[in-house]
Each structure stands twice: as C-alpha cells, then as structure tokens.
Enzyme design. Structure first.
Site, PDB file in Angstrom:
ATOM      1  N   LYS A 208       0.819  -1.131   0.112  1.00  0.00           N
ATOM      2  CA  LYS A 208      -0.019   0.041  -0.024  1.00  0.00           C
ATOM      3  C   LYS A 208       0.898   1.186   0.029  1.00  0.00           C
ATOM      4  CE  LYS A 208      -1.041   2.939   2.726  1.00  0.00           C
ATOM      5  NZ  LYS A 208      -1.005   3.631   3.969  1.00  0.00           N
TER       6      LYS A 208
HETATM    7  C1  5RP Z   1      -4.063   3.835   8.933  1.00  0.00           C
HETATM    8  C2  5RP Z   1      -3.762   3.153   7.788  1.00  0.00           C
HETATM    9  C3  5RP Z   1      -4.724   2.828   6.769  1.00  0.00           C
HETATM   10  O1  5RP Z   1      -5.256   1.798   6.704  1.00  0.00           O
HETATM   11  C4  5RP Z   1      -4.533   3.874   5.417  1.00  0.00           C
HETATM   12  O2  5RP Z   1      -3.629   5.009   5.793  1.00  0.00           O
HETATM   13  C5  5RP Z   1      -5.771   3.868   4.827  1.00  0.00           C
HETATM   14  O3  5RP Z   1      -6.464   4.691   5.327  1.00  0.00           O
HETATM   15  P1  5RP Z   1      -6.751   6.171   4.898  1.00  0.00           P
HETATM   16  O4  5RP Z   1      -7.181   5.992   3.369  1.00  0.00           O
HETATM   17  O5  5RP Z   1      -7.682   6.862   5.753  1.00  0.00           O
HETATM   18  O6  5RP Z   1      -5.412   7.132   4.716  1.00  0.00           O
HETATM   19  O7  5RP Z   1      -2.894   2.376   7.857  1.00  0.00           O
HETATM   20  O8  5RP Z   1      -2.576   3.726   9.885  1.00  0.00           O
END
Ligand code: 5RP
Length: 300
Positions: A208
C-alpha cells in the site's frame, strides 16, 4: 460512457499482476508446499478479484489515534458500506468486539502497533499479534506499517521480514503499509518507489502506498507485487478522490486501501459506490461524480 486506456497499455496491468500471482507454473512439486501455495493463492484470490483489482476498506486508524472521527463505533460506521468492499482491514480488538463473526468478507488484520499519536515516535512500531491469533481469527491477510527514512527504519523493516517469515509458513499474505519519513513532505515518486520496492524485496505480497501526481507509474514499475493506493486525510471535494484513484489505476495500481475518504465523507455509501465503480468498472472521475450524486439523491 467515455473510454479508458486499454489494459495492455498500462505500465503494469492489474491483470498481469493477477496472472503472475496465480501462474500455475509457480507451483512447487513438494506436497506440503503445494498446500501452502494453494492457501496463499486462495487467500490472495479472495482479496484481489477476478478482474485483477481490489477495494480494501481500512478501519484500523484507532490503533494509534484512538476514537477517530466517524470511527468511534467502527461496527456502526461500516454497516451501510462493508458489502461494497472486497476486504476490510482492522485490528483484532475491533474485529472481535465490533464485527459479526458470520460476516462473509475477507479480513486483513492489522498486526503492527504499540505506538500512539501522543507518544514519542509513530515509526517505533512492534508486531502486536501472534501467528496463532492470526490463524484463529481466520485472517485472509495481515498488514503492518513500514517506515523508511526514519530513526526506526531498520526495526520496521526487520519486523516486516519476521512477519513475512511466520506468515508465509501458513500461506498468509502480508501487505506492507508504506510511508516515508515525514510522509507528507516526501510524497514523491522516488521515495514512494523506494519503500514500495524494499517492502516487496523483503517479501510483502501486496504494497500500500500513497498516490503522487508526478511519475506515479515509476512507483508501480519498480514494484514487483500489486500496489494499492491509500486515501490519506479527507480531501476538500469528492471529485479529487475520484481523480487520484482513476489516475493511479491508469498508471497500474490494482486498487485502493481507502478509509477516511469514504467513511468521513458526507455520504459514505455514495462515496464507496463511486470509488468501487472507478476501481472495478473503470469509471472516469466525471462518471464517478455522477454516480455519487445519483446515490446521494437515492436515484441509484
Ligand atoms: C492507518 C492506515 C490506513 O489503513 C491507511 O492509511 C488507509 O487509510 P486512509 O485512506 O484513511 O489514509 O494504515 O494507519
């Protein structure tokens, strides 16, 4: 409906990623390993859909920031929207206490933490969930944060390596939730590409990352595993989200792991349905905005 870039013109198409993941030639001839491989493939195929794309809905933010706005009662927050996600991401505490165990939706278990927004350094995370617990909770994958360019870079990457080692043993994919130093300052392709690649090299099955406007395709090209885009803090307009998700997917991301820009918006149902249309049906930002308005008005 306007037409989108054909899949074969993408830097790395989502389908190519899926084919690589599920290529039968990667099967081992060792009996036990075939079972392991089957488990890994089965889990990944429940997360990444037949079209090679995925919409993950994270509700894990409380693990370091407490009762986050609109996530005070996570079970209530996701009630109207969970069915439009391909998987839900959360900690074991929220899973056990707020989610119906009969839910038919893959769970990505967040297993790193033990830091808070009032502590010294958010990058100083540990792995907080055992492999037994991961199996007991029937997680389809696990996720942990990786902080490159911080004082805790080595700890964070070593945690990833250990997590990959014990999860691979049981066929459980690890998703690296990557960030770079002071994340907002360094949301540039070269840094995002660095942390994505390093995480994949260590063994993450999915990465991610944040989206960046310039050269996002470099992040994708340099990462040999599928990449999903995080949303980040809520944007001013819904259209901005549709735009970056669309552009990120045109450049080869397989989908999103997107939380606040769904459940903190004025209409989470309209948001997730429109984002789903961008991810799975290739809607343009404008088409997504139209769908958003229709859902909001109760007309779709
Ligand atoms: C929080 C995370 C989230 O899962 C990730 O950042 C995605 O969420 P958002 O779209 O709200 O940023 O890891 O620590």
């Amino acid at each position: 409906m306007q037409h989108r870039m054909p899949l074969h013109d993408l830097p790395v198409s989502p389908l190519a990623h899926r084919e690589r993941l599920f290529n039968p030639k990667t099967k081992s001839h060792h009996g036990e390993m075939i079972n392991m491989e089957w488990g890994m493939k089965n889990r990944l195929s429940q997360l990444i859909q037949k079209d090679g794309k995925a919409l993950f809905l994270p509700i894990d933010h409380g693990y370091f920031q407490g009762p986050t706005h609109c996530l005070e009662k996570p079970g209530e927050t996701i009630k109207p929207i969970w069915q439009y996600a391909d998987a839900l991401m959360m900690t074991r505490g929220v899973l056990r206490n707020c989610i119906d165990p009969t839910i038919q939706k893959p769970i990505i278990l967040r297993v790193s933490g033990a830091v808070t927004v009032v502590g010294e350094d958010l990058a100083n995370e540990s792995i907080v969930t055992s492999i037994q617990e991961i199996l007991r909770l029937n997680a389809m994958a696990v996720s942990m944060s990786v902080f490159v360019g911080t004082k805790y870079e080595n700890k964070s990457l070593t945690n990833l390596a250990k997590l990959v080692d014990y999860c691979e043993e049981y066929g459980i994919p690890v998703m690296a939730v990557t960030s770079v130093g002071r994340e907002l300052e360094k949301r540039e392709a070269r840094y995002l590409a660095l942390v994505a690649r390093v995480s994949a090299e260590i063994g993450a099955r999915v990465v991610k990352t944040y989206y960046c406007k310039e050269k996002f395709e470099k992040v994708i090209e340099g990462c040999p595993v599928p990449v999903v885009i995080a949303g980040g803090p809520k944007t001013e307009t819904q259209l901005e989200v549709f735009e970056f998700v669309y552009d990120g997917m045109q450049k080869g991301a397989i989908g999103v792991n997107l939380g606040r820009n769904i459940w903190q918006t004025e209409n989470p149902l309209a948001s997730i349905r429109a984002i789903r249309a961008v991810v799975h049906e290739g809607y343009t930002p404008k088409e997504a905005q139209d769908l958003f308005e229709k859902v909001k008005a109760g007309k779709a």
